[in-house]
Design an enzyme around this catalytic site. Structure first.
Site, PDB file in Angstrom:
ATOM      1  N   ASP A   7       0.838  -1.188   0.000  1.00 33.30           N
ATOM      2  CA  ASP A   7       0.000   0.000   0.000  1.00 33.30           C
ATOM      3  C   ASP A   7       0.880   1.248   0.000  1.00 33.30           C
ATOM      4  OD1 ASP A   7      -2.286   1.558   0.120  1.00 33.30           O
ATOM      5  OD2 ASP A   7      -3.199   0.350   1.703  1.00 33.30           O
ATOM      6  N   GLU A  30       2.905   5.195  -3.719  1.00 35.53           N
ATOM      7  CA  GLU A  30       3.130   6.400  -4.545  1.00 35.53           C
ATOM      8  C   GLU A  30       4.158   7.377  -3.964  1.00 35.53           C
ATOM      9  OE1 GLU A  30      -0.444   6.948  -2.019  1.00 35.53           O
ATOM     10  OE2 GLU A  30       0.081   5.447  -3.478  1.00 35.53           O
ATOM     11  N   ASP A  64      -7.869   4.344  -3.578  1.00 34.67           N
ATOM     12  CA  ASP A  64      -9.020   4.481  -2.693  1.00 34.67           C
ATOM     13  C   ASP A  64     -10.133   5.276  -3.363  1.00 34.67           C
ATOM     14  OD1 ASP A  64      -7.464   3.153  -0.837  1.00 34.67           O
ATOM     15  OD2 ASP A  64      -6.826   4.980   0.175  1.00 34.67           O
TER      16      ASP A  64
END
Length: 813
Positions: free
Chosen positions: A399, A402, A472
């Site tokens: 997760d 980025e 998300d």
């Protein structure tokens, strides 16, 4: 050095003109035009690298994406009309010696692309104390030319013409400065800093914040598949993923104990609903000061090895959440901090407490690690290996790759990394972090294929066993509609493994309050979820996940009820297609194919599909037209992004007090591309392409069509991917055109296929003779089926059984 004009094959007629100054190299040429040094290198006969820099300045450019090396391709070079002209059997490249602009043509002279002369390609820039440049290059595209790519954007566009977009990694947008055109070429702008992409009537350009040089690759593939093959050759081929990863995955934010996690798998087994993957989300490590400890300090996970063993005992697999950041109380944090390998900008989570809203009087102190550093990547793996991998964990959910960057300040980009400022390499962070885990696991194990689910991607990441999801995203019909072109454009960049949170991540607007979990009982959400799941069944990873409400099938009702039955029907369809999907995976790995195929890939002559953003091919056989608008319930306009979602601003906006009859029949319009006939997958009705049809739909049916000439293998009814051997597959054959298919099998979860341990069974349908031929089996592996049966089934219901022992056999209808 001076070169006289040459006359050679592969170029249009070249006349003798005044010789120009250039230097021929082993791979191309070097020249200086208007105080800019230009180097052109051939990487293949159809791919060139172009590097430009201010005259006389030295620099060192190490590509993070590119793994290929230039090749000696036997090019010719000469001059014509004030241009230096280079040619191979595939491509002709011309450098205008008055402007420095390059242009590209096919070997037979068809124009592809031209640079637009740039007035200021290099603008001096102070990058955190390093003297460098902003770099810029513009190109001239034809008016009716469509282009695709740029990574995964949430703009709903299929063709990326007519926009200005700042390419920088984010939670729900994964950027790569790559485009490909309907003219059969691709362009990779090899820069990792924030880059402004502009397409308007005057230019198509890339402008990057930082660059010691301007560096891009032009490739000619002839068609979209050819471009994908070129970019994979350049940046890395795709390894095989385990068969089980193509089964159904269940997840949510989050299972709060190992008993709950194992209990979900047990419940699926009790219900007889297929399942292969379960995901454990965050905070198995404990409180936020222990963020991403890669250790089970939460007392609700007091025996993690037993948790994993229990999942394995039920023939399922497990992935676990790991992040790009560490809390200050963790062992990795302390070691990385001592070596100066942590960044100072704020990241998720902001608070060290788990209360909501975050209590900023107790800052978390969580910091992102320097994934560009080889030493930092070693430290990362050391703790991941010792704390989790050795327990038997199957896969990684990486997760925030980025990574998350809260309260952005411009000076944050001055942060020093192992490779310069964060600004200079910012967009390549996911490539480096994911690559670090892949490379380290490959170094210690070949028995278990690496599988990484990750939130961000950059070109080249396809070589790391990574499946990127779209972040998300909010639960809304508009968001669902945007996922289709997002996945297709990502795939057109050469990265074939993509998925999204089935049902959307933030579902709170369908609850009475953000955490009461009533959404599965809300008909508005039920319809959205079912349609999203049907789309997810035709993506490379079928994974249900999200916040605010549970997503397990039994939360939506029980067997015999329309919502439950629609969910189960699509999961079972996914499992029946595993032989088709896994064979397609081999085509992706071995023949540079693509799972999610924009219609332009297979029907480039049909201009009606060039900008079609709501249909696509899944593999070479299936035309998928997901239902993307509400048919049974009011479609609420809900605007939720990842920031407002995490602020719990999305609660209670979609009232569930509606009466819905999910048994009613509805309809949807579908365009069938021209140039082939099509079969309705559900009814076997045949119809010609090049027209729009109206298809009846019900909650459990979406429009699915099969291209004439297709051969589709269907597998057995199973509870998990490897429960039963493929010893009696049904082969659905769709007449109307000649067709072929290769059934691929191996050991399903190791790297022995790289040593040749696999089999291929070629299949060919001759439409004129109505004959299906099963060719001689190629290859072998331990435990392979020596003999089997196939049931060949035609749309009209006729079928024949075929015994197959590896030798060529045919059946005629």
């Amino acid at each position: 050095m001076k070169r006289t004009v040459l006359l050679f094959c592969g170029l249009s007629c070249v006349a003798f003109v005044t010789a120009q100054d250039y230097q021929r190299t082993d791979y191309g040429i070097k020249a200086t035009v208007d105080a800019v040094d230009v180097e052109v290198q051939f990487f293949t006969p159809s791919m060139v690298r172009v590097v430009k820099s201010p005259h006389g300045e030295s620099f060192k450019k190490e590509s993070l994406s590119v793994v290929a090396l230039p090749e000696k391709v036997g090019f010719k070079v000469g001059t014509k009309d004030g241009a230096i002209v280079m040619g191979t059997k595939e491509l002709q490249v011309s450098l205008d010696t008055s402007t420095g602009a390059l242009s590209y043509e096919t070997a037979d002279g068809r124009h592809l692309l031209a640079e637009k002369p740039a007035e200021k390609p290099f603008t001096p820039f102070d990058d955190a104390g390093d003297a460098t440049y902003n770099v810029y290059q513009a190109f001239k595209l034809e008016t009716d030319e469509a282009i695709y790519g740029l990574g995964q954007l949430q703009n709903g566009k299929m063709s990326q013409r007519g926009q200005v977009k700042n390419l920088v990694q984010g939670n729900v947008e994964d950027v790569s400065p790559f485009i490909q055109s309907t003219k059969g070429y691709g362009l990779f702008w090899d820069n990792y800093s924030p880059t402004l992409f502009t397409d308007n009537a005057s230019e198509t350009s890339f402008r990057s914040e930082v660059g010691d040089c301007m560096d891009y690759y032009f490739m000619y593939g002839g068609d979209a598949d050819g471009v994908v093959a070129q970019v994979r050759h350049l940046t890395g081929e795709v390894p095989m993923l385990p068969l089980w990863t193509y089964g159904y995955w269940q997840s949510k934010e989050r299972y709060k104990s190992q008993g709950e996690t194992v209990g979900v798998v047990r419940k699926y087994r009790e219900l007889g609903v297929p399942l292969d993957g379960i995901i454990q989300d965050w905070q198995y490590w404990g409180h936020n000061y222990l963020w991403n400890a890669m250790d089970f300090q939460n007392p609700q996970f007091n025996n993690p090895r037993k948790m994993i063993d229990d999942v394995h005992a039920m023939n399922a697999h497990m992935a676990i959440s790991i992040w790009s950041s560490f809390g200050p109380a963790t062992k990795p944090y302390r070691e990385l901090a001592d070596k100066g390998l942590l960044y100072d900008f704020r990241t998720w989570p902001a608070s060290g407490t788990e209360s909501w809203p975050p209590n900023m009087e107790y800052p978390s102190g969580v910091r992102v690690y320097d994934a560009y550093s080889p030493e930092a990547r070693d430290i990362y793996w050391k703790y991941l290996n010792e704390g989790i991998f050795k327990l038997g964990m199957d896969a990684w959910w990486m997760d925030s790759t980025e990574p998350d960057h809260l309260d952005f300040k411009p000076e944050d980009m001055d942060t020093k990394t192992y490779m310069g400022s964060f600004r200079k390499v910012r967009n390549a962070y996911p490539l480096m972090s994911v690559g670090g885990v892949y490379d380290h696991q490959r170094a210690v194990s070949s028995d278990k294929r690496v599988f990484i689910l990750t939130r961000s991607g950059f070109l080249g990441q396809q070589r790391y066993g990574a499946n990127v999801w779209s972040g998300d995203v909010g639960s809304s019909w508009e968001t669902l509609r945007k996922q289709v072109p997002a996945g297709l454009n990502f795939s057109l960049c050469g990265m074939p493994h993509w998925n999204n949170d089935i049902g959307g991540f933030f579902a709170g607007q369908y609850n009475k309050s953000w955490n009461d979990g009533t959404a599965p009982k809300n008909p508005l959400y039920q319809e959205l979820y079912v349609r999203w799941l049907q789309f997810g069944a035709f993506t490379p990873m079928m994974r249900s996940h999200g916040a605010d409400t549970p997503r397990e099938i039994y939360q939506f009702g029980k067997k015999g009820e329309p919502v439950y039955d629609a969910i189960e029907k699509m999961i079972r369809l996914r499992y029946s297609l595993l032989p088709y999907i896994y064979s397609t995976s081999w085509e992706v790995t071995h023949r540079q194919s693509t799972f999610m195929r924009a219609l332009v890939m297979d029907f480039p002559r049909d201009k009606k599909v060039w900008n079609m953003n709501d249909e696509y091919m899944f593999g070479k056989a299936f035309l998928v037209a997901p239902v993307l608008e509400a048919q049974y319930t009011p479609e609420k306009v809900v605007k939720v992004d990842e920031e407002s979602g995490w602020n719990r601003d999305n609660a209670g906006k979609a009232d569930e007090r509606v009466h819905v009859d999910f048994m009613q029949q509805k309809s949807a319009e579908v365009y069938l591309p021209a140039g082939t006939a099509w079969y309705d997958f559900w009814t076997n009705e045949k119809m010609e392409g090049g027209r729009t049809v109206t298809r009846a739909t019900t909650l459990d049916i979406i429009p699915l069509y099969i291209k004439a000439g297709s051969i589709v293998p269907l597998g057995p009814d199973v509870q998990y991917a490897t429960e039963k051997p493929w010893d009696n597959l049904t082969l659905r054959v769709y007449p109307g055109a000649d067709g072929s298919f290769v059934l691929y099998e191996d050991e399903f979860d190791n790297y022995n296929y790289e040593k040749g341990a696999y089999t291929e069974i070629p299949m060919a349908w001759d439409d004129s003779s109505r004959r299906l031929t099963l060719g001689a089996r190629k290859g072998e592996y331990k435990g392979m089926l020596q003999s089997r049966k196939f049931t060949v089934l035609l749309p009209d219901g006729r079928q024949k059984a075929v015994s197959y022992n590896g030798k060529k056999v045919s059946v005629k209808f």
